[in-house]
Write a protein that holds these residues in place. Sequence first.
Motif, PDB file in Angstrom:
ATOM      1  N   TRP A   1      -0.957   6.401   3.813  1.00 55.48           N
ATOM      2  CA  TRP A   1      -0.002   5.311   3.903  1.00 55.48           C
ATOM      3  C   TRP A   1       1.421   5.779   3.688  1.00 55.48           C
ATOM      4  CZ3 TRP A   1      -0.431   0.535   5.807  1.00 55.48           C
ATOM      5  CH2 TRP A   1      -1.714   0.033   6.037  1.00 55.48           C
TER       6      TRP A   1
ATOM      7  N   LEU B   1       0.826  -1.210   0.000  1.00 54.36           N
ATOM      8  CA  LEU B   1       0.000   0.000   0.000  1.00 54.36           C
ATOM      9  C   LEU B   1       0.859   1.258   0.000  1.00 54.36           C
ATOM     10  CD1 LEU B   1      -2.815  -1.073   2.497  1.00 54.36           C
ATOM     11  CD2 LEU B   1      -3.011  -0.771   0.016  1.00 54.36           C
TER      12      LEU B   1
ATOM     13  N   THR C   1       2.100   1.570  -3.412  1.00 51.50           N
ATOM     14  CA  THR C   1       1.006   1.996  -4.295  1.00 51.50           C
ATOM     15  C   THR C   1       0.809   3.503  -4.234  1.00 51.50           C
ATOM     16  OG1 THR C   1      -0.127  -0.135  -4.037  1.00 51.50           O
ATOM     17  CG2 THR C   1      -1.453   1.715  -4.816  1.00 51.50           C
ATOM     18  N   ALA C   2       0.866   4.053  -3.022  1.00 53.11           N
ATOM     19  CA  ALA C   2       0.727   5.504  -2.873  1.00 53.11           C
ATOM     20  C   ALA C   2       1.827   6.240  -3.627  1.00 53.11           C
ATOM     21  CB  ALA C   2       0.753   5.889  -1.389  1.00 53.11           C
TER      22      ALA C   2
ATOM     23  N   LEU D   1      -5.247   5.815   0.471  1.00 54.38           N
ATOM     24  CA  LEU D   1      -3.822   5.727   0.162  1.00 54.38           C
ATOM     25  C   LEU D   1      -3.030   6.926   0.669  1.00 54.38           C
ATOM     26  CD1 LEU D   1      -3.915   4.350  -3.499  1.00 54.38           C
ATOM     27  CD2 LEU D   1      -3.156   3.131  -1.443  1.00 54.38           C
TER      28      LEU D   1
END
Length: 448
Positions: free
Chosen positions: A419, A216, A219-220, A416
Amino acid sequence: MSSEQARRACSTTDKYFCAGILPAIVMSSPLLKRELGVFGATLMGLGSILGTGVFVSIGIAAEIAGQGVILAVGIAALVAVCNGLNSAQLAANHPVSGGTYEYGYKYLNPWLGFTAGWMFLLAKTASAATAALGFAAYFLNAVGVADRTYEILTALVALAALTLVVLTGIRRSNIANSAIVSVTLLSLAVFVAVGLPEVRWEMPALQNDSSIGSILHATALMFVAYSGYARITTMSEEVREPRETIPKAIIFTLVLTMLLYVGVAVVVAGAGADKLSVQTGGTAAPLEVIARSFRIPGVSQLLAAGAITAMLGVLLNLILGLSRILLAMGRRWDMPRVLARLNPSGTTPYVAVVVVEVTIALLILVGDVKTTWSFSAFSVLIYYAITNFAALQLSPAERLYPQWLAWVGLGSCLFLAFWVQKQIWLTGLALIAAGLIWRAIVRLLARN
């Protein structure tokens, strides 16, 4: 009512925005000429995306999430598609410069509109300075010069040169961008083609290897690597037939980017994760480090050339995007009105462009911003959360895509955003508050 009288009236309270007084004046301001078609807008999007995102962030994300970087790239792409489609339908219905800053004003309220513009300015001005310094570092490394003073001077020269290009108008900017994107795409395509035969999956254990939290986090960070398509919407006032052109350009941009990123991520995760050497200050590209180990010679040199052109492309497009945001904010008196002035041919907001150049130059002189990428991730995710929130307000007649896309985009962006490192999002929230205080003070002074 004169413009000055209307300004004073609109400054007294935000209810006048709803009454239509200020929007009428904003729309009576000189508009930019529509020069871009689907191909040109797509290249602008690619020029904005293919820069520090692919040359730096995939390497950073791979160190955080290991082989999970491939999943992070895919998840980030899905979030970007939701945001891109929502941006597209907003831009198609409200095709003026300013992106989510304008959508927030039209579909939500002035405070959220201002917050979107403020976050865009904070994130992308620092990113522009980083891109300029990154270009200088790659260029000087290629010619065998390692000197901090020369790095700053080279960054300033690149900034000045690209500012002159932008001042000539969007048509010449598009030509320059097309040349830059071509070299970047070629270098990345060669990297993927040569690197895929090198892929192996016996990866060494990495820190936080492929845990849910690490994926995660990655992903951010990877979402920022897709977010350059916003430049298409911030320049929607310069696009021909925006209701058709903008959605097509955004979709083409995101599909091409996702395919390229997945290929690069596979090579990074499978062929070179143990060789990654991400250095602060933009002095080395992780992809170049990996390319040096390939059996076919010359790939690292070609990749270095691609990195150099990519940084120039990012810088060019950030100057364009930032100046258009300042243009929109100047039209609404969230920034000085002089920023809304256009050149005689109506092709560029020349005062805003010069202000952007000076601001970026000051950040270049200060030096590297170590947390730029994570801060950009938080800022851009908040920016797109407001985009998706605005898309929820579209009427059925205005909507081009299902409403659930806006809900998915809104939820994923807010999720997101937090994170990244705690100190990053705390700083981001503090800066949002500072921006809103600035706006309140400006309104209070204007009222008096």
